[in-house]
Design an enzyme around this catalytic site. Sequence first.
Site, PDB file in Angstrom:
ATOM      1  N   ARG A  81      -7.072   3.258 -14.905  1.00 36.81           N
ATOM      2  CA  ARG A  81      -6.971   3.909 -13.591  1.00 36.81           C
ATOM      3  C   ARG A  81      -7.525   5.338 -13.544  1.00 36.81           C
ATOM      4  O   ARG A  81      -8.196   5.683 -12.579  1.00 36.81           O
ATOM      5  CB  ARG A  81      -5.514   3.873 -13.085  1.00 36.81           C
ATOM      6  CG  ARG A  81      -4.967   2.436 -12.934  1.00 36.81           C
ATOM      7  CD  ARG A  81      -3.685   2.363 -12.132  1.00 36.81           C
ATOM      8  NE  ARG A  81      -3.917   2.723 -10.753  1.00 36.81           N
ATOM      9  CZ  ARG A  81      -3.642   3.906 -10.229  1.00 36.81           C
ATOM     10  NH1 ARG A  81      -3.087   4.843 -10.964  1.00 36.81           N
ATOM     11  NH2 ARG A  81      -3.915   4.140  -8.971  1.00 36.81           N
ATOM     12  N   GLY A 118       0.763  -1.238   0.000  1.00 32.70           N
ATOM     13  CA  GLY A 118       0.000   0.000   0.000  1.00 32.70           C
ATOM     14  C   GLY A 118       0.789   1.280   0.000  1.00 32.70           C
ATOM     15  O   GLY A 118       0.209   2.361  -0.119  1.00 32.70           O
ATOM     16  N   TYR A 173     -10.329   5.528 -10.779  1.00 35.87           N
ATOM     17  CA  TYR A 173      -9.949   6.134  -9.492  1.00 35.87           C
ATOM     18  C   TYR A 173      -9.626   7.614  -9.614  1.00 35.87           C
ATOM     19  O   TYR A 173      -9.006   8.181  -8.701  1.00 35.87           O
ATOM     20  CB  TYR A 173      -8.691   5.448  -8.916  1.00 35.87           C
ATOM     21  CG  TYR A 173      -8.689   3.954  -8.969  1.00 35.87           C
ATOM     22  CD1 TYR A 173      -9.557   3.193  -8.189  1.00 35.87           C
ATOM     23  CD2 TYR A 173      -7.807   3.280  -9.812  1.00 35.87           C
ATOM     24  CE1 TYR A 173      -9.530   1.810  -8.244  1.00 35.87           C
ATOM     25  CE2 TYR A 173      -7.778   1.897  -9.867  1.00 35.87           C
ATOM     26  CZ  TYR A 173      -8.651   1.176  -9.085  1.00 35.87           C
ATOM     27  OH  TYR A 173      -8.615  -0.194  -9.141  1.00 35.87           O
ATOM     28  N   CYS A 230     -14.364   4.433 -26.948  1.00 35.26           N
ATOM     29  CA  CYS A 230     -15.676   5.073 -27.031  1.00 35.26           C
ATOM     30  C   CYS A 230     -16.289   5.239 -25.652  1.00 35.26           C
ATOM     31  O   CYS A 230     -17.179   4.481 -25.253  1.00 35.26           O
ATOM     32  CB  CYS A 230     -16.585   4.257 -27.933  1.00 35.26           C
ATOM     33  SG  CYS A 230     -15.968   4.297 -29.593  1.00 35.26           S
ATOM     34  N   GLU A 231     -15.765   6.197 -24.927  1.00 34.37           N
ATOM     35  CA  GLU A 231     -16.173   6.403 -23.551  1.00 34.37           C
ATOM     36  C   GLU A 231     -15.733   7.813 -23.158  1.00 34.37           C
ATOM     37  O   GLU A 231     -14.555   8.153 -23.304  1.00 34.37           O
ATOM     38  CB  GLU A 231     -15.429   5.356 -22.705  1.00 34.37           C
ATOM     39  CG  GLU A 231     -15.857   5.235 -21.299  1.00 34.37           C
ATOM     40  CD  GLU A 231     -17.020   4.264 -21.103  1.00 34.37           C
ATOM     41  OE1 GLU A 231     -17.373   3.504 -22.012  1.00 34.37           O
ATOM     42  OE2 GLU A 231     -17.584   4.303 -20.005  1.00 34.37           O
ATOM     43  N   GLU A 285       4.396  -6.331   1.784  1.00 30.57           N
ATOM     44  CA  GLU A 285       3.867  -6.863   0.513  1.00 30.57           C
ATOM     45  C   GLU A 285       3.642  -5.767  -0.525  1.00 30.57           C
ATOM     46  O   GLU A 285       2.521  -5.572  -0.991  1.00 30.57           O
ATOM     47  CB  GLU A 285       2.468  -7.435   0.787  1.00 30.57           C
ATOM     48  CG  GLU A 285       2.394  -8.863   1.093  1.00 30.57           C
ATOM     49  CD  GLU A 285       0.968  -9.229   1.488  1.00 30.57           C
ATOM     50  OE1 GLU A 285       0.780 -10.396   1.820  1.00 30.57           O
ATOM     51  OE2 GLU A 285       0.046  -8.383   1.479  1.00 30.57           O
ATOM     52  N   PRO A 286       4.659  -5.038  -0.890  1.00 32.24           N
ATOM     53  CA  PRO A 286       4.421  -3.960  -1.845  1.00 32.24           C
ATOM     54  C   PRO A 286       4.109  -4.474  -3.240  1.00 32.24           C
ATOM     55  O   PRO A 286       4.662  -5.490  -3.677  1.00 32.24           O
ATOM     56  CB  PRO A 286       5.769  -3.218  -1.863  1.00 32.24           C
ATOM     57  CG  PRO A 286       6.769  -4.252  -1.496  1.00 32.24           C
ATOM     58  CD  PRO A 286       6.085  -5.188  -0.553  1.00 32.24           C
ATOM     59  N   GLY A 287       3.200  -3.791  -3.905  1.00 36.77           N
ATOM     60  CA  GLY A 287       2.952  -4.040  -5.325  1.00 36.77           C
ATOM     61  C   GLY A 287       3.405  -2.798  -6.065  1.00 36.77           C
ATOM     62  O   GLY A 287       4.488  -2.725  -6.631  1.00 36.77           O
TER      63      GLY A 287
END
Length: 435
Positions: free
Chosen positions: A332, A250, A336, A363-364, A292-294
């Site tokens: 993302r 995190g 977010y 198309c958004e 536990e870093p991602g």
Amino acid sequence: MEKYQKLLPFSASIGKTGELEIAGHNVRELAEKWGTPLYIYDGITLKEKIDSLYKLGAEEYKGKFDITYASKAYLSLGFARHLASLGVGVDVVSLGEMKIAGMAGFPPERVHLHGNNKSEEELEFALDWGVFSIVVDSLEELAFLEELAARKKKKMQIWLRIAPGVDVDTHPYLQTGHTASKFGIPIPDGQAVRAIEWAKGSEWLNLIGLHTHIGSQISDAKPYQRAVRMLLKIAAEADFVPQQISTGGGWGVLYRPEDKETKERDWVAMVADALHEECAALGYPLPQLVLEPGRWLTAQAGLAVYRVGFQKKSREGIHVVAVDGGMADNPRPAMYQAVYSALVVERPMAKPIQKVNLVGKYCETGDVLIAGVELPEVKRGDLIAMPSAGAYQLSMASNYNMAARPAVLWLEPGSVELLQKREDPSDAGWWVDAQ
Ligand code: LLP
């Protein structure tokens, strides 16, 4: 370019031609050869990040320290091979991730299986393969796993994931430790203590550790301390001495030059201090601390490269520049409201002269990669680099509008390795009649 240095892969530089280079490779030439959108990982960044985190752990924590990479941030077979050779453990959440970890050479003792709703097939595979720990997320899963282990006559090593009820300052979708979270075993109604006591007394389960993960893209280490104290408090209540404590991942990264710097030493030191204090107060030996870093490991190592297409002035006078990727390879910003920055690959030193909305091709309406980014003049065919692209972009990429997932490269000085081939619709069977 200088202001982007802290976002770009460590090996980024400006070559003799004035263009952006990674690990000594000219990014424009890579894009010409491999096509765009193109994703690039820098081996040097990843290796140095891992080494520096192990060093911080050794400096700040008096007990044993380990790192497991949260592979949901990005995983492919080639990438997993590099990680396995760099010595970290790996956190997986599905059969697919578990199999890739195994194929890449992670021994089962370096693997942790997470997830709030693991399937029987996933649990059975983990049990048969002998992963280091299954991180149990509910009382019902605990009962199920105990029965499975008894049926297979194989004792299973486990951690319990606890919901610590700790709030963090991040996007609501990235919070996981709060009271309403779907993750972890709640404390207040006694479920967490019950789970510990149950696991301790089980013939088929070997409880060795407690885990929590409070959220993602966090820049304040204090909530981690609250989480550590909560874990030790319930351990003591259940008279359990953990061999391992994991506060998950995190820790946040920078996406724009103006973002406030996050100091990973604070993260490690504050978690370590809380553990030192709590264990001393309880008279417990120090458990192994597992982080536990991602994102923190992979974001900066990754760079996304797009090609500029058509431009226009919108009715409101906004200068819109479209590129050949967008929400299919990076959802993302849409999911977010994540913010990024960009620079021109051929002219990284050029002064920005305009604010543009850098949009994708899908198309958004929400397919805006960066709203209001400052850029030098760009024309059709120019290449745009987006730094901090190595986490949760490709792993959450989709085939929206039948987009093919991009090619992914691993760069080291003197070598270019293809981690993922650009998806080929004919291989993927999109045009094949399923009947
Ligand atoms: N450990 C556990 C149990 C996790 O669930 C996660 C992330 C991590 C570690 C790693 O967190 P990190 O260090 O990468 O923040 N898709 C979102 C992020 C979701 C994170 C899910 N769990 C995004 O794009 O920001």
